[in-house]
Design a protein around this motif. Structure first.
Motif, PDB file in Angstrom:
ATOM      1  N   HIS A   8      89.860  40.745  38.501  1.00 37.44           N
ATOM      2  CA  HIS A   8      89.294  39.757  37.588  1.00 37.44           C
ATOM      3  C   HIS A   8      89.166  38.436  38.336  1.00 37.44           C
ATOM      4  O   HIS A   8      90.047  38.051  39.109  1.00 37.44           O
ATOM      5  CB  HIS A   8      90.198  39.584  36.365  1.00 37.44           C
ATOM      6  CG  HIS A   8      90.266  40.820  35.527  1.00 37.44           C
ATOM      7  ND1 HIS A   8      89.263  41.177  34.663  1.00 37.44           N
ATOM      8  CD2 HIS A   8      91.201  41.790  35.444  1.00 37.44           C
ATOM      9  CE1 HIS A   8      89.578  42.310  34.080  1.00 37.44           C
ATOM     10  NE2 HIS A   8      90.749  42.711  34.526  1.00 37.44           N
ATOM     11  N   LEU A   9      88.072  37.733  38.126  1.00 40.24           N
ATOM     12  CA  LEU A   9      87.857  36.464  38.819  1.00 40.24           C
ATOM     13  C   LEU A   9      88.982  35.472  38.566  1.00 40.24           C
ATOM     14  O   LEU A   9      89.289  34.656  39.427  1.00 40.24           O
ATOM     15  CB  LEU A   9      86.516  35.858  38.400  1.00 40.24           C
ATOM     16  CG  LEU A   9      85.273  36.499  39.025  1.00 40.24           C
ATOM     17  CD1 LEU A   9      84.016  35.863  38.454  1.00 40.24           C
ATOM     18  CD2 LEU A   9      85.296  36.354  40.532  1.00 40.24           C
ATOM     19  N   GLU A  10      89.606  35.567  37.404  1.00 41.00           N
ATOM     20  CA  GLU A  10      90.696  34.641  37.087  1.00 41.00           C
ATOM     21  C   GLU A  10      91.880  34.818  38.039  1.00 41.00           C
ATOM     22  O   GLU A  10      92.684  33.917  38.207  1.00 41.00           O
ATOM     23  CB  GLU A  10      91.170  34.835  35.644  1.00 41.00           C
ATOM     24  CG  GLU A  10      90.118  34.535  34.603  1.00 41.00           C
ATOM     25  CD  GLU A  10      89.123  35.679  34.410  1.00 41.00           C
ATOM     26  OE1 GLU A  10      89.482  36.859  34.602  1.00 41.00           O
ATOM     27  OE2 GLU A  10      87.966  35.375  34.086  1.00 41.00           O
ATOM     28  N   SER A  11      91.973  35.986  38.680  1.00 42.33           N
ATOM     29  CA  SER A  11      93.095  36.231  39.589  1.00 42.33           C
ATOM     30  C   SER A  11      92.843  35.669  40.986  1.00 42.33           C
ATOM     31  O   SER A  11      93.734  35.655  41.823  1.00 42.33           O
ATOM     32  CB  SER A  11      93.393  37.731  39.686  1.00 42.33           C
ATOM     33  OG  SER A  11      92.318  38.403  40.330  1.00 42.33           O
ATOM     34  N   ILE A  12      91.634  35.179  41.244  1.00 42.10           N
ATOM     35  CA  ILE A  12      91.307  34.589  42.550  1.00 42.10           C
ATOM     36  C   ILE A  12      91.491  33.090  42.430  1.00 42.10           C
ATOM     37  O   ILE A  12      90.708  32.403  41.772  1.00 42.10           O
ATOM     38  CB  ILE A  12      89.864  34.943  42.965  1.00 42.10           C
ATOM     39  CG1 ILE A  12      89.699  36.458  43.021  1.00 42.10           C
ATOM     40  CG2 ILE A  12      89.533  34.300  44.306  1.00 42.10           C
ATOM     41  CD1 ILE A  12      88.283  36.920  43.269  1.00 42.10           C
ATOM     42  N   HIS A  13      92.521  32.589  43.069  1.00 36.38           N
ATOM     43  CA  HIS A  13      92.887  31.179  42.909  1.00 36.38           C
ATOM     44  C   HIS A  13      92.255  30.252  43.939  1.00 36.38           C
ATOM     45  O   HIS A  13      92.184  29.047  43.727  1.00 36.38           O
ATOM     46  CB  HIS A  13      94.409  31.034  42.915  1.00 36.38           C
ATOM     47  CG  HIS A  13      95.056  31.839  41.828  1.00 36.38           C
ATOM     48  ND1 HIS A  13      94.902  31.538  40.493  1.00 36.38           N
ATOM     49  CD2 HIS A  13      95.826  32.956  41.870  1.00 36.38           C
ATOM     50  CE1 HIS A  13      95.555  32.416  39.753  1.00 36.38           C
ATOM     51  NE2 HIS A  13      96.118  33.301  40.569  1.00 36.38           N
ATOM     52  N   ASN A  14      91.786  30.802  45.044  1.00 30.68           N
ATOM     53  CA  ASN A  14      91.121  29.974  46.050  1.00 30.68           C
ATOM     54  C   ASN A  14      89.735  29.614  45.519  1.00 30.68           C
ATOM     55  O   ASN A  14      88.921  30.499  45.227  1.00 30.68           O
ATOM     56  CB  ASN A  14      91.009  30.755  47.364  1.00 30.68           C
ATOM     57  CG  ASN A  14      90.294  29.972  48.436  1.00 30.68           C
ATOM     58  OD1 ASN A  14      89.102  29.699  48.313  1.00 30.68           O
ATOM     59  ND2 ASN A  14      91.005  29.633  49.486  1.00 30.68           N
ATOM     60  N   PRO A  15      89.423  28.320  45.385  1.00 31.86           N
ATOM     61  CA  PRO A  15      88.136  27.913  44.784  1.00 31.86           C
ATOM     62  C   PRO A  15      86.919  28.443  45.542  1.00 31.86           C
ATOM     63  O   PRO A  15      85.926  28.829  44.926  1.00 31.86           O
ATOM     64  CB  PRO A  15      88.172  26.387  44.822  1.00 31.86           C
ATOM     65  CG  PRO A  15      89.573  26.002  45.100  1.00 31.86           C
ATOM     66  CD  PRO A  15      90.255  27.181  45.728  1.00 31.86           C
ATOM     67  N   ASP A  16      86.990  28.479  46.876  1.00 29.88           N
ATOM     68  CA  ASP A  16      85.857  28.968  47.656  1.00 29.88           C
ATOM     69  C   ASP A  16      85.645  30.458  47.454  1.00 29.88           C
ATOM     70  O   ASP A  16      84.517  30.924  47.277  1.00 29.88           O
ATOM     71  CB  ASP A  16      86.046  28.672  49.146  1.00 29.88           C
ATOM     72  CG  ASP A  16      85.964  27.191  49.466  1.00 29.88           C
ATOM     73  OD1 ASP A  16      85.297  26.460  48.710  1.00 29.88           O
ATOM     74  OD2 ASP A  16      86.569  26.777  50.467  1.00 29.88           O
ATOM     75  N   MET A  17      86.729  31.226  47.485  1.00 28.09           N
ATOM     76  CA  MET A  17      86.629  32.670  47.270  1.00 28.09           C
ATOM     77  C   MET A  17      86.169  32.973  45.846  1.00 28.09           C
ATOM     78  O   MET A  17      85.375  33.878  45.618  1.00 28.09           O
ATOM     79  CB  MET A  17      87.970  33.352  47.550  1.00 28.09           C
ATOM     80  CG  MET A  17      88.384  33.309  49.006  1.00 28.09           C
ATOM     81  SD  MET A  17      87.237  34.204  50.066  1.00 28.09           S
ATOM     82  CE  MET A  17      87.592  35.883  49.605  1.00 28.09           C
ATOM     83  N   HIS A  18      86.672  32.206  44.894  1.00 26.15           N
ATOM     84  CA  HIS A  18      86.269  32.390  43.495  1.00 26.15           C
ATOM     85  C   HIS A  18      84.764  32.159  43.348  1.00 26.15           C
ATOM     86  O   HIS A  18      84.060  32.961  42.725  1.00 26.15           O
ATOM     87  CB  HIS A  18      87.058  31.441  42.594  1.00 26.15           C
ATOM     88  CG  HIS A  18      86.810  31.670  41.136  1.00 26.15           C
ATOM     89  ND1 HIS A  18      85.703  31.167  40.490  1.00 26.15           N
ATOM     90  CD2 HIS A  18      87.509  32.364  40.217  1.00 26.15           C
ATOM     91  CE1 HIS A  18      85.739  31.529  39.233  1.00 26.15           C
ATOM     92  NE2 HIS A  18      86.822  32.264  39.029  1.00 26.15           N
ATOM     93  N   ALA A  19      84.260  31.084  43.940  1.00 25.40           N
ATOM     94  CA  ALA A  19      82.833  30.767  43.853  1.00 25.40           C
ATOM     95  C   ALA A  19      81.996  31.856  44.523  1.00 25.40           C
ATOM     96  O   ALA A  19      80.943  32.250  44.002  1.00 25.40           O
ATOM     97  CB  ALA A  19      82.557  29.409  44.497  1.00 25.40           C
ATOM     98  N   MET A  20      82.459  32.349  45.674  1.00 32.54           N
ATOM     99  CA  MET A  20      81.720  33.387  46.382  1.00 32.54           C
ATOM    100  C   MET A  20      81.615  34.658  45.532  1.00 32.54           C
ATOM    101  O   MET A  20      80.531  35.207  45.356  1.00 32.54           O
ATOM    102  CB  MET A  20      82.396  33.732  47.710  1.00 32.54           C
ATOM    103  CG  MET A  20      81.680  34.846  48.457  1.00 32.54           C
ATOM    104  SD  MET A  20      82.550  35.402  49.922  1.00 32.54           S
ATOM    105  CE  MET A  20      83.921  36.300  49.194  1.00 32.54           C
ATOM    106  N   TRP A  21      82.743  35.117  44.970  1.00 35.81           N
ATOM    107  CA  TRP A  21      82.725  36.344  44.182  1.00 35.81           C
ATOM    108  C   TRP A  21      81.990  36.175  42.856  1.00 35.81           C
ATOM    109  O   TRP A  21      81.352  37.094  42.371  1.00 35.81           O
ATOM    110  CB  TRP A  21      84.145  36.870  43.968  1.00 35.81           C
ATOM    111  CG  TRP A  21      84.627  37.529  45.226  1.00 35.81           C
ATOM    112  CD1 TRP A  21      85.574  37.062  46.080  1.00 35.81           C
ATOM    113  CD2 TRP A  21      84.139  38.743  45.795  1.00 35.81           C
ATOM    114  NE1 TRP A  21      85.707  37.920  47.147  1.00 35.81           N
ATOM    115  CE2 TRP A  21      84.843  38.960  46.993  1.00 35.81           C
ATOM    116  CE3 TRP A  21      83.175  39.667  45.411  1.00 35.81           C
ATOM    117  CZ2 TRP A  21      84.611  40.062  47.801  1.00 35.81           C
ATOM    118  CZ3 TRP A  21      82.945  40.770  46.220  1.00 35.81           C
ATOM    119  CH2 TRP A  21      83.659  40.952  47.396  1.00 35.81           C
ATOM    120  N   GLU A  22      82.041  34.983  42.300  1.00 33.84           N
ATOM    121  CA  GLU A  22      81.293  34.724  41.074  1.00 33.84           C
ATOM    122  C   GLU A  22      79.792  34.848  41.355  1.00 33.84           C
ATOM    123  O   GLU A  22      79.041  35.431  40.574  1.00 33.84           O
ATOM    124  CB  GLU A  22      81.640  33.335  40.535  1.00 33.84           C
ATOM    125  CG  GLU A  22      81.062  33.044  39.183  1.00 33.84           C
ATOM    126  CD  GLU A  22      81.586  31.732  38.621  1.00 33.84           C
ATOM    127  OE1 GLU A  22      81.915  31.724  37.427  1.00 33.84           O
ATOM    128  OE2 GLU A  22      81.661  30.739  39.367  1.00 33.84           O
TER     129      GLU A  22
END
Length: 60
Positions: A8-22
């Motif tokens: 789940h995207l909520e489990s990715i806490h690194n902002p850059d990684m979160h943005a990439m996967w989103e």
């Protein structure tokens, strides 16, 4: 490691990684291939399949 595991995207806490996967899980990269070819007819376009056949046909 199971590469097919979904997170789940909520489990990715690194902002850059979160943005990439989103981005990759959403719109991702898009291109109008027909328009691109029409805009640049001077380029000898090659499909990925044709490139791969040529690149790997003769081996190393």
């Amino acid at each position: 490691m199971n590469l097919s595991t979904e997170y789940h995207l909520e489990s990715i806490h690194n902002p850059d990684m979160h943005a990439m996967w989103e981005f990759l899980n959403g719109p991702g990269y898009q291109v109008d291939i027909t328009a691109l070819h029409a805009t640049h007819p001077e380029i000898g376009w090659t499909s990925f399949a044709t490139w791969a056949q040529r690149a790997f046909a003769s081996g190393p």
